[in-house]
Design a protein around this motif. Structure first.
Motif, PDB file in Angstrom:
ATOM      1  N   PHE A 145     -34.967  70.225 108.826  1.00  0.00           N
ATOM      2  CA  PHE A 145     -33.716  70.225 109.580  1.00  0.00           C
ATOM      3  C   PHE A 145     -33.028  71.555 109.319  1.00  0.00           C
ATOM      4  O   PHE A 145     -32.736  71.900 108.175  1.00  0.00           O
ATOM      5  N   ILE A 146     -32.781  72.331 110.395  1.00  0.00           N
ATOM      6  CA  ILE A 146     -32.267  73.693 110.254  1.00  0.00           C
ATOM      7  C   ILE A 146     -30.875  73.769 110.868  1.00  0.00           C
ATOM      8  O   ILE A 146     -30.647  73.325 111.998  1.00  0.00           O
ATOM      9  N   THR A 147     -29.950  74.344 110.117  1.00  0.00           N
ATOM     10  CA  THR A 147     -28.600  74.597 110.610  1.00  0.00           C
ATOM     11  C   THR A 147     -28.223  76.044 110.314  1.00  0.00           C
ATOM     12  O   THR A 147     -28.652  76.611 109.305  1.00  0.00           O
ATOM     13  N   ALA A 148     -27.417  76.643 111.194  1.00  0.00           N
ATOM     14  CA  ALA A 148     -26.927  78.012 110.990  1.00  0.00           C
ATOM     15  C   ALA A 148     -25.634  78.170 111.767  1.00  0.00           C
ATOM     16  O   ALA A 148     -25.509  77.661 112.890  1.00  0.00           O
ATOM     17  N   LEU A 149     -24.687  78.881 111.184  1.00  0.00           N
ATOM     18  CA  LEU A 149     -23.412  79.109 111.851  1.00  0.00           C
ATOM     19  C   LEU A 149     -23.624  79.835 113.170  1.00  0.00           C
ATOM     20  O   LEU A 149     -24.296  80.868 113.233  1.00  0.00           O
ATOM     21  N   GLY A 150     -23.058  79.278 114.229  1.00  0.00           N
ATOM     22  CA  GLY A 150     -23.161  79.905 115.534  1.00  0.00           C
ATOM     23  C   GLY A 150     -24.385  79.493 116.325  1.00  0.00           C
ATOM     24  O   GLY A 150     -24.579  79.981 117.441  1.00  0.00           O
ATOM     25  N   TYR A 151     -25.219  78.565 115.779  1.00  0.00           N
ATOM     26  CA  TYR A 151     -26.450  78.175 116.459  1.00  0.00           C
ATOM     27  C   TYR A 151     -26.562  76.653 116.509  1.00  0.00           C
ATOM     28  O   TYR A 151     -25.984  75.942 115.680  1.00  0.00           O
ATOM     29  N   GLU A 152     -27.316  76.188 117.487  1.00  0.00           N
ATOM     30  CA  GLU A 152     -27.547  74.755 117.606  1.00  0.00           C
ATOM     31  C   GLU A 152     -28.500  74.289 116.505  1.00  0.00           C
ATOM     32  O   GLU A 152     -29.444  74.989 116.142  1.00  0.00           O
ATOM     33  N   ASN A 153     -28.241  73.085 115.964  1.00  0.00           N
ATOM     34  CA  ASN A 153     -29.119  72.513 114.946  1.00  0.00           C
ATOM     35  C   ASN A 153     -30.495  72.201 115.529  1.00  0.00           C
ATOM     36  O   ASN A 153     -30.639  71.963 116.734  1.00  0.00           O
ATOM     37  N   LYS A 154     -31.490  72.186 114.651  1.00  0.00           N
ATOM     38  CA  LYS A 154     -32.843  71.922 115.129  1.00  0.00           C
ATOM     39  C   LYS A 154     -33.617  71.133 114.083  1.00  0.00           C
ATOM     40  O   LYS A 154     -33.509  71.389 112.881  1.00  0.00           O
ATOM     41  N   GLU A 155     -34.412  70.173 114.542  1.00  0.00           N
ATOM     42  CA  GLU A 155     -35.279  69.372 113.676  1.00  0.00           C
ATOM     43  C   GLU A 155     -36.670  69.323 114.282  1.00  0.00           C
ATOM     44  O   GLU A 155     -36.827  69.159 115.502  1.00  0.00           O
ATOM     45  N   PHE A 156     -37.696  69.487 113.429  1.00  0.00           N
ATOM     46  CA  PHE A 156     -39.059  69.410 113.945  1.00  0.00           C
ATOM     47  C   PHE A 156     -40.024  69.085 112.810  1.00  0.00           C
ATOM     48  O   PHE A 156     -39.702  69.146 111.629  1.00  0.00           O
ATOM     49  N   LEU A 157     -41.229  68.771 113.207  1.00  0.00           N
ATOM     50  CA  LEU A 157     -42.278  68.346 112.282  1.00  0.00           C
ATOM     51  C   LEU A 157     -43.221  69.508 111.991  1.00  0.00           C
ATOM     52  O   LEU A 157     -43.711  70.175 112.907  1.00  0.00           O
ATOM     53  N   VAL A 158     -43.479  69.755 110.691  1.00  0.00           N
ATOM     54  CA  VAL A 158     -44.437  70.783 110.267  1.00  0.00           C
ATOM     55  C   VAL A 158     -45.703  70.084 109.810  1.00  0.00           C
ATOM     56  O   VAL A 158     -45.662  69.138 109.016  1.00  0.00           O
ATOM     57  N   LYS A 159     -46.840  70.546 110.284  1.00  0.00           N
ATOM     58  CA  LYS A 159     -48.116  69.920 109.941  1.00  0.00           C
ATOM     59  C   LYS A 159     -49.083  70.940 109.350  1.00  0.00           C
ATOM     60  O   LYS A 159     -49.111  72.097 109.748  1.00  0.00           O
ATOM     61  N   ASN A 160     -49.860  70.482 108.376  1.00  0.00           N
ATOM     62  CA  ASN A 160     -51.026  71.213 107.870  1.00  0.00           C
ATOM     63  C   ASN A 160     -50.694  72.627 107.376  1.00  0.00           C
ATOM     64  O   ASN A 160     -51.437  73.570 107.599  1.00  0.00           O
TER      65      ASN A 160
END
Length: 786
Positions: free
Chosen positions: A69-84
């Motif tokens: 789960f990634i957050t940064a000031l001035g940017y939209e939050n983002k969540e994703f799956l990392v594999k392998n």
């Protein structure tokens, strides 16, 4: 034997653990530039990481897959799956919520717009890119409360809490470093900017002398340049219009381990345009290099080189303007510039609460001209005046600068405070010379005005001005921000400046020293009512010594010749109150600022009968207005903005003459010329879902009427302009077109007139309907993008 088995097992375990460590890079989706300070959280694990200046982060992975789960000031939050254990390249989209916008110009480091007690606007990379501007003014004019009048061929004036014109009350910066040194202001400085490497633009309205020093009075414009890109990028294109303008442009960047670079440039040329004698050439190249010693220390180098040459067609009279007969009276006038600027910045993060930087900078500039505005002609025949003769000048203003900017910031847990301190040293050697040229004046049949000037002879033996100046600018500044209670944040600061000038005046063979010094304070407060609205208040002071060209310009009609060595520095007290609010889950956003700026000793040029000017810097002026900006983004398909200002700029007490026979001795109560009461810029953009990668927009620019002269006898009616833009991206190819001034409106960017009854209005005409077209190839590397 057992010992060796245990040792092998331990090594394999450590290698396996090391192999499970994941690294990734977070960068901005549109510009591909790295995002520092982003927070990466591993879902269902007590693991957090932060990106460094290169956008890089590291996390330990004990599973085949995990959710980040990634957050940064001035940017939209983002969540994703990392594999392998795959390499991670994460692109974040800029947040359309203006409340979470990040700015750097307020205090030379990143901060939230909503925590900054000043009027500041940010023009994003996306907005700049979609404008596809031939000239920078097309971008700047989208800023609420700002008008950048074009004087053609990238020559320009400015208006931020001041009348439109060429006053020296603005500061232009590249990545926080002034483009020009104190005392050597040039209103055309932005023609040296390479617009193809601009990442974003931040515009501060009102004085910021408490951080940036003298000349930052009406406002400051900071051009944030493109950084190296974590994924390889390149772009190349051509742009042209139907009036003889064409431009080749390119940019490329990459990041290779600890080293990153970005280089971009353009080459423009214009011939046979709608305005006679207005050909010009410009070449500009920027390079930025970054080296990261480690996650806390980095070295940044910027190198800028540019050349410019343009004919100066000058203004036209009312007959030529209203008949659209844009014929220049002088085909010999020109402006040329050779500029080289560089900086080297060492940045170090001591810890999460403490950081420092020191910037070494250098500037070299040669600016020569045979200016059309310097032509002097008197229509009244007499024993001492022949109307078939005129005079002009050739001049050169060159400088070499070296200096440094050092700053340290420290955060404290007590009152959630932050202290910022800094020092500046700017050393400049300035050389200026100007000499007379005799002109022939070909008159019209009525002998009332000039149809054509031509050079009779150059007179280098007749010096108008000739001086050498050694300018030393010393400064120290501080800013202390703190929260005595939750959501209420104060900002207190100030800067002490000394401008020490050692000069040699070669015209009257004198030398001496002039020193200007002042402390400029500021105090501001922001109150966040809730997460969707807030208010702020601000008092700030601006300070500006007279420029050297003003000081060493001969006073008209003095014998022996006199100069303006007694000019007083101008200072301004600025009071403002503002607020912001967002509605409907941040789909609508409104901000409003009311200000009053009281000027003292403001330097003005009083136009004389022969078109010459006399400088005055004693008196009081008033600048009062309301700035407003509105943004609406109901969906990803539609975006609407509307921003502008209503303002009055007035002489409160301004003595211009001691002669009792003059009709006016004081301008008190008159509105300042070139000050429209209303200005705004509005734009509607459509991104259809059914036609991916297509965009179209319509823009409306409006300026109300303004007085042409200082005694308010003649007005210019103002104008409406409509501009249309369209673009489409197909894979890596981008096609676009702009129609500027759709209705072919007859308008002038500036109109001026003297105070005498016999004076005539002069017009700086704006461009007729213009069709701009372009094609660009955009390359992005094959690194995996999530």
């Amino acid at each position: 034997m057992k010992f060796y088995l245990i040792l092998v097992w331990y090594i394999l375990t450590m290698l396996n653990t090391y192999a499970q460590d994941l690294s990734g890079i977070v960068y901005e989706e549109f510009t591909k530039t790295p995002i520092s300070g982003a927070i990466i959280k591993v879902k269902d694990q007590n693991q957090i990481s932060f990106t460094d200046a290169q956008g890089t982060f590291f996390i330990k992975n004990s599973k085949d897959s995990m959710n980040l789960f990634i957050t940064a000031l001035g940017y939209e939050n983002k969540e994703f799956l990392v594999k392998n254990n795959q390499p991670i390249y994460i692109a974040l989209k800029q947040n359309s919520d203006n409340l979470n916008e990040v700015v750097v110009t307020a205090n030379r480091e990143a901060s939230l717009r909503s925590q900054t007690p000043m009027a500041i606007s940010k023009l994003s990379a996306k907005l700049i890119d979609e404008t596809k501007a031939n000239q920078v003014f097309e971008i700047i004019n989208k800023t609420p409360g700002v008008i950048m009048p074009s004087y053609n061929n990238e020559q320009h004036g400015m208006s931020i809490r001041q009348p439109m014109g060429t006053s020296a009350y603005y500061l232009y910066l590249e990545d926080g470093v002034p483009i020009r040194p104190l005392g050597v202001f040039n209103h055309n400085a932005l023609l040296e900017v390479n617009q193809f490497v601009i990442n974003s633009i931040e515009v501060v309205k009102g004085p910021v002398s408490s951080i940036y020093g003298p000349e930052a009075v009406g406002g400051a414009i900071n051009f944030i340049m493109q950084r190296p890109t974590p994924v390889p990028t390149a772009k190349v294109g051509v742009q042209f219009d139907n009036w003889g303008f064409r431009r080749i442009q390119f940019g490329a960047g990459a990041q290779i381990k600890k080293f990153g670079f970005y280089i971009g440039g353009l080459s423009s040329k214009q011939t046979n345009s709608w305005m006679a004698s207005s050909d010009y050439d410009k070449t500009s190249v920027n390079a930025r290099l970054e080296y990261n010693f480690n996650s806390k220390t980095r070295l940044v180098g910027n190198f800028i080189y540019g050349t410019y040459y343009s004919q100066m067609a000058g203004s036209v009279d009312s007959t030529m303007f209203y008949s659209r007969n844009y014929v220049s009276t002088s085909d010999f006038t020109y402006r040329k510039s050779d500029a080289y600027r560089s900086r080297l910045t060492l940045e170090h993060d001591w810890n999460s609460h403490s950081k420092s930087f020191i910037t070494l900078f250098q500037r070299s500039n040669k600016h020569g001209q045979n200016p059309s505005y310097a032509i002097r002609w008197n229509s009244v025949p007499s024993a001492t005046n022949d109307p078939t003769k005129a005079r002009g000048e050739i001049n050169s203003n060159d400088f070499e600068s070296y200096g440094f900017i050092a700053q340290h910031s420290q955060k404290f847990n007590f009152l959630n405070a932050k202290l910022l301190t800094g020092a500046v040293l700017d050393l400049t050697q300035n050389t200026y010379w100007s000499y007379l040229i005799d002109l022939n004046a070909q008159l019209d049949p009525s002998n009332r005005f000039v149809e054509k000037y031509s050079i009779a002879r150059e007179r280098p033996e007749f010096q108008i001005a000739n001086y050498n100046g050694d300018i030393k600018n010393y400064a120290t500044y501080f800013q202390y921000d703190f929260e005595p209670v939750n959501k209420l944040r104060f900002s207190v600061g100030g800067r002490y400046d000394v401008m020490d000038l050692d000069y040699i005046n070669n015209v009257n063979t004198t030398s001496g020293n002039i020193t200007y010094q002042r402390f400029t304070p500021k105090i501001g407060v922001t109150y966040e009512i809730d997460k969707n609205k807030g208010v702020y208040a601000n008092f700030s002071q601006g300070f500006s010594p007279p420029s050297l060209t003003s000081i060493f310009r001969p006073r008209p009609n003095t014998n022996p010749v006199e100069f303006y060595t007694n000019l007083s520095p101008a200072y301004f007290n600025n009071y403002e109150l503002g607020g912001w609010i967002s509605f409907l889950n941040n789909k609508l956003y409104l901000d409003i600022t009311a200000y009053q700026m009281d000027g003292r000793n403001e330097l003005l040029s009083i136009r004389q009968a022969d078109n010459s000017f006399d400088f005055q810097s004693a008196g009081k002026t008033l600048h009062r207005g309301l700035e407003f900006g509105f943004n609406a983004k109901p969906s990803e398909e539609y975006w609407f903005r509307f921003g502008g200002t209503t303002a009055i700029h007035r002489f409160e007490d301004f003595k211009i003459s001691d002669r009792p026979n003059d009709p006016f001795q004081n301008l008190a109560g008159f509105e300042m010329p070139s000050s429209p009461r209303w200005t705004w810029n509005s734009e509607f953009t459509y991104y259809p879902k059914w036609f991916k990668n297509f965009r179209t927009s319509i823009e409306w620019q409006y300026l109300s009427s303004w007085y042409q002269n200082q005694i308010n006898t003649v007005k210019y009616e103002g104008y409406h302009l409509l501009n249309y833009r369209v673009g489409y991206k197909w894979k890596s190819i981008e096609l676009y077109a702009n129609i500027m001034n759709i209705t072919n409106e007859l308008f002038a960017n500036s109109v001026s007139r003297g105070n005498n009854l016999t004076d005539r209005s002069t017009f700086n005409p704006g461009a007729p309907r213009t069709f701009v077209m372009g094609i660009q190839y955009n390359f992005t590397g094959n690194n995996k993008i999530n």
